[in-house]
Design a protein around this motif. Structure first.
Motif, short mmCIF file in Angstrom:
data_model
loop_
_atom_site.label_atom_id
_atom_site.label_comp_id
_atom_site.label_asym_id
_atom_site.label_seq_id
_atom_site.Cartn_x
_atom_site.Cartn_y
_atom_site.Cartn_z
N ALA A 27 -24.19 109.51 10.42
CA ALA A 27 -22.94 108.48 10.39
C ALA A 27 -21.52 109.12 10.56
O ALA A 27 -20.61 108.85 11.71
N VAL A 28 -21.25 110.27 9.85
CA VAL A 28 -19.95 110.71 9.90
C VAL A 28 -19.58 111.41 11.34
O VAL A 28 -18.63 111.43 11.74
N LEU A 29 -20.60 112.10 11.89
CA LEU A 29 -20.47 112.61 13.35
C LEU A 29 -19.94 111.45 14.08
O LEU A 29 -19.09 111.89 15.10
N PHE A 30 -20.44 110.47 14.08
CA PHE A 30 -20.10 109.41 15.07
C PHE A 30 -18.74 108.98 14.73
O PHE A 30 -17.91 108.74 15.73
N ILE A 31 -18.10 108.83 13.46
CA ILE A 31 -16.78 108.63 13.12
C ILE A 31 -15.96 109.71 13.83
O ILE A 31 -14.90 109.27 14.49
N PHE A 32 -16.15 110.88 13.53
CA PHE A 32 -15.56 111.99 13.86
C PHE A 32 -15.62 111.91 15.46
O PHE A 32 -14.50 112.22 16.21
N GLY A 33 -16.70 111.59 16.15
CA GLY A 33 -16.80 111.35 17.57
C GLY A 33 -15.67 110.50 18.03
O GLY A 33 -15.14 110.51 19.17
N GLY A 34 -15.64 109.48 17.44
CA GLY A 34 -14.57 108.37 17.81
C GLY A 34 -13.28 108.97 17.81
O GLY A 34 -12.43 108.78 18.68
N PHE A 35 -13.08 109.72 16.99
CA PHE A 35 -11.41 110.54 17.09
C PHE A 35 -11.62 111.40 18.23
O PHE A 35 -10.34 111.46 19.05
N LEU A 36 -12.58 112.16 18.62
CA LEU A 36 -12.56 113.09 19.72
C LEU A 36 -12.27 112.23 21.08
O LEU A 36 -11.75 112.57 21.88
N ILE A 37 -13.05 110.94 21.22
CA ILE A 37 -13.11 110.36 22.19
C ILE A 37 -11.66 109.86 22.48
O ILE A 37 -11.06 109.80 23.60
N TYR A 38 -10.89 109.47 21.34
CA TYR A 38 -9.65 109.01 21.48
C TYR A 38 -8.63 110.14 22.20
O TYR A 38 -7.95 109.74 23.01
N GLY A 39 -8.88 111.39 21.74
CA GLY A 39 -8.21 112.30 22.19
C GLY A 39 -8.47 112.76 23.74
O GLY A 39 -7.58 112.93 24.37
N LEU A 40 -9.69 112.53 24.05
CA LEU A 40 -10.02 112.59 25.52
C LEU A 40 -9.47 111.74 26.51
O LEU A 40 -8.93 111.72 27.61
N PHE A 41 -9.27 110.40 26.04
CA PHE A 41 -9.01 109.33 26.69
C PHE A 41 -7.54 109.00 26.61
O PHE A 41 -7.00 108.46 27.73
N PHE A 42 -7.07 109.38 25.62
CA PHE A 42 -5.45 108.95 25.41
C PHE A 42 -4.75 110.17 25.09
O PHE A 42 -4.68 111.13 26.28
N ASP A 43 -4.58 110.82 23.84
CA ASP A 43 -3.81 112.33 23.81
C ASP A 43 -4.19 112.61 22.48
O ASP A 43 -3.95 112.03 21.30
N PHE A 44 -4.40 113.88 22.59
CA PHE A 44 -4.87 114.50 21.15
C PHE A 44 -3.53 114.81 20.30
O PHE A 44 -3.65 114.87 18.97
N SER A 45 -2.52 114.86 20.99
CA SER A 45 -1.21 115.20 20.33
C SER A 45 -0.64 114.12 19.20
O SER A 45 0.02 114.08 18.34
N ASP A 46 -1.38 112.67 19.54
CA ASP A 46 -1.12 111.60 18.51
C ASP A 46 -1.74 112.01 16.95
O ASP A 46 -1.25 110.96 16.25
N LEU A 47 -2.58 112.65 17.25
CA LEU A 47 -3.12 113.05 15.75
C LEU A 47 -2.74 114.27 15.45
O LEU A 47 -3.10 115.39 16.31
N PRO A 48 -2.24 114.66 14.34
CA PRO A 48 -1.48 116.03 13.98
C PRO A 48 -2.58 116.93 13.46
O PRO A 48 -3.75 116.29 13.15
N TRP A 49 -2.23 118.10 13.41
CA TRP A 49 -3.36 119.08 12.93
C TRP A 49 -3.90 118.89 11.45
O TRP A 49 -5.03 118.99 11.21
N TRP A 50 -2.87 118.08 10.67
CA TRP A 50 -3.38 118.17 9.52
C TRP A 50 -4.35 116.80 9.27
O TRP A 50 -5.17 116.79 8.43
N PHE A 51 -4.48 115.86 10.15
CA PHE A 51 -5.35 114.60 10.42
C PHE A 51 -6.51 115.25 10.52
O PHE A 51 -7.66 114.86 10.00
N TRP A 52 -6.73 116.48 11.56
CA TRP A 52 -8.06 117.11 11.99
C TRP A 52 -8.47 117.85 10.77
O TRP A 52 -9.80 117.91 10.52
N LEU A 53 -7.75 118.41 9.95
CA LEU A 53 -8.04 119.40 8.72
C LEU A 53 -8.47 118.13 7.77
O LEU A 53 -9.88 118.72 7.15
#
Length: 159
Positions: A27-53
């Motif tokens: 489950a949690v890997l799919f949630i995290f995968g959704g974040f990665l898809i956002y970064g790939l389709f849009f922009d990783f910079s919308d999500l700051p480093w602390w978000f990823w941490l």
């Protein structure tokens, strides 16, 4: 492309929440995968480093919480390692044997059978172990669900 990106993100989030009650889905890997898809389709910079941490720490926490909640439930109700293993095997096999109900029946019966076979426990004690496995599973689903909601809410707050 934006529409496809959002469809994939939402699909991954939905699969992540389905994975709460269907243990084969990480489950949690799919949630995290959704974040990665956002970064790939849009922009990783919308999500700051602390978000990823924070999200990475949540992933680690959820993997640990899953195992701990089941173990706690079985142990709290007097079960043994055999009951824990039986519960885990039942949790994996149950949904295939008995669709939908197998999610609860599988770990319950798995813990009972394991306690009876490997520990020669009384039927009463084996049933207590089975109840503990179900309590652990439900506790785990509830806890993971709250954490996953927080993960997704933080994501939508930032985007």
């Amino acid at each position: 492309m934006e529409v496809i990106g959002w469809i994939l993100i939402v699909l991954f989030f939905i699969i992540g929440f389905v994975g709460l009650v269907y243990p084969i889905i990480p489950a949690v890997l799919f949630i995290f995968g959704g974040f990665l898809i956002y970064g790939l389709f849009f922009d990783f910079s919308d999500l700051p480093w602390w978000f990823w941490l924070i999200q990475t720490l949540f992933v680690i926490l959820l993997f640990g919480a899953d195992a701990l909640a089941n173990a706690f439930g079985v142990k709290k109700f007097g079960g043994s390692k055999a009951g824990l293993w039986g519960s885990t095997i039942g949790l994996i096999i149950g949904p295939f044997v008995i669709p939908i109900a197998g999610i609860l029946v599988g770990p319950f019966l798995g813990a009972i059978i394991a306690e009876l076979i490997f520990n020669r426990s009384s039927l009463k004690q084996s049933i207590r172990s089975g109840i503990g496995s179900v309590v652990g599973f439900i506790t785990s689903v509830f806890t993971k669900g709250i954490i996953q909601i927080v993960m997704v809410a933080l994501f939508f707050f930032l985007v």
